[in-house]
Scaffold this motif. Structure first.
Motif, PDB file in Angstrom:
ATOM      1  N   PHE A 257      46.963  30.418  40.114  1.00  0.00           N
ATOM      2  CA  PHE A 257      47.468  30.984  40.790  1.00  0.00           C
ATOM      3  C   PHE A 257      48.876  31.679  39.757  1.00  0.00           C
ATOM      4  CE2 PHE A 257      52.156  32.240  42.685  1.00  0.00           C
ATOM      5  CZ  PHE A 257      51.336  32.506  43.942  1.00  0.00           C
ATOM      6  N   SER A 258      48.959  30.802  38.722  1.00  0.00           N
ATOM      7  CA  SER A 258      50.372  31.784  38.217  1.00  0.00           C
ATOM      8  C   SER A 258      49.071  33.271  37.607  1.00  0.00           C
ATOM      9  CB  SER A 258      50.402  30.695  36.624  1.00  0.00           C
ATOM     10  OG  SER A 258      51.044  30.115  36.966  1.00  0.00           O
ATOM     11  N   LEU A 259      47.957  32.773  37.025  1.00  0.00           N
ATOM     12  CA  LEU A 259      47.001  33.344  36.276  1.00  0.00           C
ATOM     13  C   LEU A 259      47.361  34.757  37.148  1.00  0.00           C
ATOM     14  CD1 LEU A 259      44.241  31.574  34.432  1.00  0.00           C
ATOM     15  CD2 LEU A 259      46.370  32.423  33.330  1.00  0.00           C
ATOM     16  N   MET A 260      46.609  34.663  38.597  1.00  0.00           N
ATOM     17  CA  MET A 260      46.586  35.484  39.520  1.00  0.00           C
ATOM     18  C   MET A 260      47.405  36.385  39.882  1.00  0.00           C
ATOM     19  SD  MET A 260      44.624  35.302  42.813  1.00  0.00           S
ATOM     20  CE  MET A 260      44.187  36.345  44.546  1.00  0.00           C
ATOM     21  N   LEU A 261      48.711  35.517  39.460  1.00  0.00           N
ATOM     22  CA  LEU A 261      50.321  36.699  40.590  1.00  0.00           C
ATOM     23  C   LEU A 261      50.495  37.637  39.252  1.00  0.00           C
ATOM     24  CD1 LEU A 261      52.658  36.359  42.019  1.00  0.00           C
ATOM     25  CD2 LEU A 261      53.726  35.291  39.888  1.00  0.00           C
TER      26      LEU A 261
ATOM     27  N   LEU B 170      44.106  44.161  39.129  1.00  0.00           N
ATOM     28  CA  LEU B 170      43.481  42.755  39.580  1.00  0.00           C
ATOM     29  C   LEU B 170      42.092  42.866  39.412  1.00  0.00           C
ATOM     30  CD1 LEU B 170      44.095  41.557  41.948  1.00  0.00           C
ATOM     31  CD2 LEU B 170      44.053  43.452  43.611  1.00  0.00           C
ATOM     32  N   VAL B 171      41.164  44.568  39.802  1.00  0.00           N
ATOM     33  CA  VAL B 171      39.658  44.506  39.769  1.00  0.00           C
ATOM     34  C   VAL B 171      38.769  43.654  38.735  1.00  0.00           C
ATOM     35  CG1 VAL B 171      38.097  46.087  39.169  1.00  0.00           C
ATOM     36  CG2 VAL B 171      39.838  46.939  40.562  1.00  0.00           C
ATOM     37  N   GLY B 172      39.742  43.664  37.313  1.00  0.00           N
ATOM     38  CA  GLY B 172      39.261  42.437  36.365  1.00  0.00           C
ATOM     39  C   GLY B 172      39.675  41.541  36.894  1.00  0.00           C
ATOM     40  N   TYR B 173      40.088  40.604  36.818  1.00  0.00           N
ATOM     41  CA  TYR B 173      40.407  39.213  37.401  1.00  0.00           C
ATOM     42  C   TYR B 173      39.587  39.539  39.080  1.00  0.00           C
ATOM     43  CZ  TYR B 173      42.843  35.236  38.817  1.00  0.00           C
ATOM     44  OH  TYR B 173      42.540  33.781  39.728  1.00  0.00           O
ATOM     45  N   SER B 174      39.477  39.930  39.438  1.00  0.00           N
ATOM     46  CA  SER B 174      38.852  39.422  40.665  1.00  0.00           C
ATOM     47  C   SER B 174      37.577  40.184  40.885  1.00  0.00           C
ATOM     48  CB  SER B 174      39.084  40.220  41.907  1.00  0.00           C
ATOM     49  OG  SER B 174      40.294  40.782  41.731  1.00  0.00           O
ATOM     50  N   LEU B 175      36.759  40.528  39.641  1.00  0.00           N
ATOM     51  CA  LEU B 175      35.634  40.219  38.890  1.00  0.00           C
ATOM     52  C   LEU B 175      34.788  39.457  38.397  1.00  0.00           C
ATOM     53  CD1 LEU B 175      34.629  44.354  40.074  1.00  0.00           C
ATOM     54  CD2 LEU B 175      34.245  42.266  41.553  1.00  0.00           C
ATOM     55  N   ASN B 176      36.336  39.164  37.797  1.00  0.00           N
ATOM     56  CA  ASN B 176      35.399  38.415  36.193  1.00  0.00           C
ATOM     57  C   ASN B 176      35.532  38.748  35.254  1.00  0.00           C
ATOM     58  OD1 ASN B 176      35.948  35.469  35.070  1.00  0.00           O
ATOM     59  ND2 ASN B 176      34.296  34.697  35.645  1.00  0.00           N
ATOM     60  N   LEU B 177      36.078  39.874  34.621  1.00  0.00           N
ATOM     61  CA  LEU B 177      34.978  40.951  33.928  1.00  0.00           C
ATOM     62  C   LEU B 177      35.087  40.954  32.030  1.00  0.00           C
ATOM     63  CD1 LEU B 177      36.063  44.709  35.571  1.00  0.00           C
ATOM     64  CD2 LEU B 177      33.547  43.346  35.348  1.00  0.00           C
ATOM     65  N   GLY B 178      36.624  39.777  32.346  1.00  0.00           N
ATOM     66  CA  GLY B 178      37.020  39.205  30.750  1.00  0.00           C
ATOM     67  C   GLY B 178      38.275  40.125  30.511  1.00  0.00           C
TER      68      GLY B 178
END
Length: 627
Positions: free
Chosen positions: A23-27, A83-91
């Motif tokens: 959750f902290s990483l997504m925040l 958010l795009v990079g996090y959602s798609l796990n683009l690294g």
């Protein structure tokens, strides 16, 4: 040990995270996306005149200046990509795309606000000063910060991330200046002949600075690479009128050059010398009145540096001297006073003989003494083997790379096709190493492919303007690009950095000339500088500033970190008084007694071979294997 630690860290990073941690990483990306939406909405409201909090004049200014709208939306897009990079796990590498958008957005805002500063309400003087900073001042400030970081890093941090540094560069330097005696440290059986017969200029200079700094401060040796680059910046400023800030930013944007600037690898000094010789040759083909004592001396100096720093650049240096000879001979025949034709030709021949002896001093000495200009290496000419003691290893090329044509290998390396490897602790390293010697990625890449493509396209465009400067430049780059791929190990780009150095230098020179004539706002030399900043920032961030930020690293700290020097081995050496250390490469040199106060013993280094081979090479010395 370093690679092992980084591998462990990577494994730890890949372990499942607790829900709270997730959750902290997504925040953070969620907050970034929220900020992006707010910025974008506000910018459109301002543009449409519906943001009532602003005065009428400000509303008109924002509406008429679309660059502000573009800047705000580029910044918003940069935040949204989190958010795009996090959602798609683009690294993590995806963050560099975000950085580009953010930097471009702030540049747009800065330019637009500076043009409309008189329409803004009263602002604090320091904010006005920031907004009023010109493009040139911004680039100068950035260049000053970067070059200062690298200078300080050279002074305070030993070269701890380069294997060859401790394997033979610093040992050669120390032995030459008597900082470490032959009794205290002996090289491997195959390395000792190199020191005895071909101690090169960079190691002599490294030893000189180390001698000045003292035995416990090998950081002094870093200054050879750093000062060579500074020397090149001064050279092209005087000969091509290229401002320091442009040369600093554009050349240091190349990862291999940036890394080499604070290292003890000899490739930068070697290639700087070669690049100087090439630029003098370029100007010789442009100007008929270019021959004088100063320019001849500078050419000989550049050639001397290149010819006495590394054998690899001797063959292309011979070709450069041939072109110089042909050009001067043509000038004598068609342009100079015909009355003095014979005298001038004799002067040219005598000068060329003397210059070649100076430029190829090491090779000339080895030819006279050992009948082999590249002694102790094995060289075969027309089937005849010259005198030698060392056969070059063939283990530095994987089967896949070996199967390629030389020009294909070189182009793949320039474009960094298949160059990156997750096993490396950094995206770029000075030798593109940290992988097995026979790996398909070993030695590949290092110039930053996007930057190479940008420079090639820019050069092609500039050369479309048909004039003497572009014609000679195009001819030089074509010849370089035809010759370089066929030189030994050309795909290992650090050996032949002159190619990218000359390409960037010619781009800067032609761009400055083009802008003076056309005043094209898109082709401002400052825009080249901003491209260099973006490329360099991607590089320094992706390598965690490890090659740039001046974190102190003393010799003692370097030796004690990660158990680089085993105290148990030191105790054994002190007891036995002499030993042969096997398998400690590339850090065997750290065990010499000069680095350990109060100790007195003798160390011989040796590679890991079969037991019989080790015994033969170590002689009567007790053998200590690395555990």
């Amino acid at each position: 040990m370093l690679l092992k630690q980084l591998t462990i860290r990577k494994v730890i990073d890949e372990l499942p995270l607790p829900i709270n941690s997730k959750f902290s990483l997504m925040l953070v990306p969620l907050i970034s996306a929220f900020i992006a939406i707010i910025i974008s909405v506000i910018s459109w409201l301002i543009y449409q005149g519906k943001f009532t909090f602003l005065s009428y004049n400000l509303s008109i200014m924002f509406k008429e200046n679309k660059l502000i709208l573009l800047g705000l939306n580029l910044i918003a897009f940069g935040f949204l990509l989190g958010l795009v990079g996090y959602s798609l796990n683009l690294g993590r590498n995806f963050r560099y795309v975000r950085i580009i958008f953010l930097v471009m957005g702030f540049i747009c805002l800065k330019i637009s606000l500076a043009k409309n500063l008189n329409k803004l309400p009263e602002l604090p003087s320091f904010i006005k000063a920031i907004i009023n900073i010109t493009n040139t001042q911004t680039l100068q400030l950035f260049a000053t910060i970067i070059i200062s970081f690298l200078f300080i890093k050279s002074l305070v941090a030993v070269d701890w991330i380069s294997g060859d540094t401790w394997m033979y560069q610093l040992p050669f330097a120390a032995r030459f200046w008597g900082l470490v005696s032959p009794e205290q440290y002996m090289f491997e059986a195959e390395r000792e002949p190199f020191f005895n017969t071909s101690t090169m200029l960079p190691n002599i200079l490294q030893g000189f600075f180390w001698y000045l700094f003292g035995i416990k401060r090998p950081q002094g040796a870093n200054l050879v690479s750093f000062l060579s680059l500074i020397g090149y910046f001064i050279f092209i400023k005087n000969y091509l009128k290229i401002p320091y800030y442009l040369s600093v930013i554009s050349i240091l944007a190349v990862p291999l050059i940036h890394i080499a600037a604070t290292s003890c690898y000899v490739d930068l000094l070697t290639n700087v010398g070669f690049a100087i010789a090439l630029i003098i040759t370029y100007l010789l083909y442009l100007k008929e009145d270019f021959i004088n004592y100063k320019n001849v001396s500078i050419f000989i100096l550049g050639g001397f540096i290149a010819g006495n720093s590394k054998y690899l650049l001797v063959p292309p240096l011979v070709l450069v001297i041939f072109f110089v000879f042909v050009r001067i001979l043509w000038l004598i025949w068609y342009r100079f006073n015909p009355v003095n034709k014979v005298k001038n030709i004799l002067t040219l021949i005598i000068t060329m003989i003397g210059a070649n002896i100076i430029i190829f001093l090491t090779s000339f000495k080895n030819l006279v003494i050992y009948q082999n200009p590249f002694y102790p290496l094995k060289i075969t000419i027309f089937g005849y083997e010259l005198n030698h003691t060392v056969v070059p290893s063939e283990d530095y090329m994987s089967d896949k790379i070996e199967a390629m044509l030389p020009i294909q290998r070189w182009l793949f390396s320039l474009l960094e096709i298949g160059a990156f490897d997750e096993r490396r602790p950094w995206k770029w390293t000075i030798a593109m190493d940290y992988v097995p010697l026979d790996a398909d990625t070993f030695g590949m890449g290092g110039y930053f492919a996007i930057y190479v493509v940008f420079n090639v396209i820019l050069f092609a465009f500039l050369c479309s303007k048909n004039n003497p400067e572009t014609r000679v430049a195009l001819g030089m780059v074509i010849i370089m690009s035809l010759v370089t791929p066929f030189l030994p190990f050309s795909y290992q780009l650090r050996y032949y950095m002159y190619w990218i150095i000359i390409l960037i230098t010619l781009n800067l020179y032609l761009l400055l000339q083009h802008y003076q004539l056309t005043k094209n706002s898109w082709l401002k030399p400052q825009n080249y500088g901003y491209v260099g900043i973006i490329v360099m920032m991607i590089f320094v961030i992706s390598t965690r500033w490890d090659y740039t930020y001046p974190n102190p690293m003393s010799l003692d700290k370097f030796m004690n970190n990660d158990n680089r020097v085993n105290p148990e081995v030191i105790a054994i050496l002190e007891e036995k008084k002499e030993a042969c250390l096997v398998g400690f490469t590339p850090l065997t040199f750290l065990y010499n007694s000069q680095f350990h106060e109060g100790k007195n013993y003798s160390v011989k280094a040796e590679f890991s071979y079969s037991e019989e081979e080790v015994r033969k090479k170590c002689g009567n010395r007790p053998i200590i294997y690395k555990k």
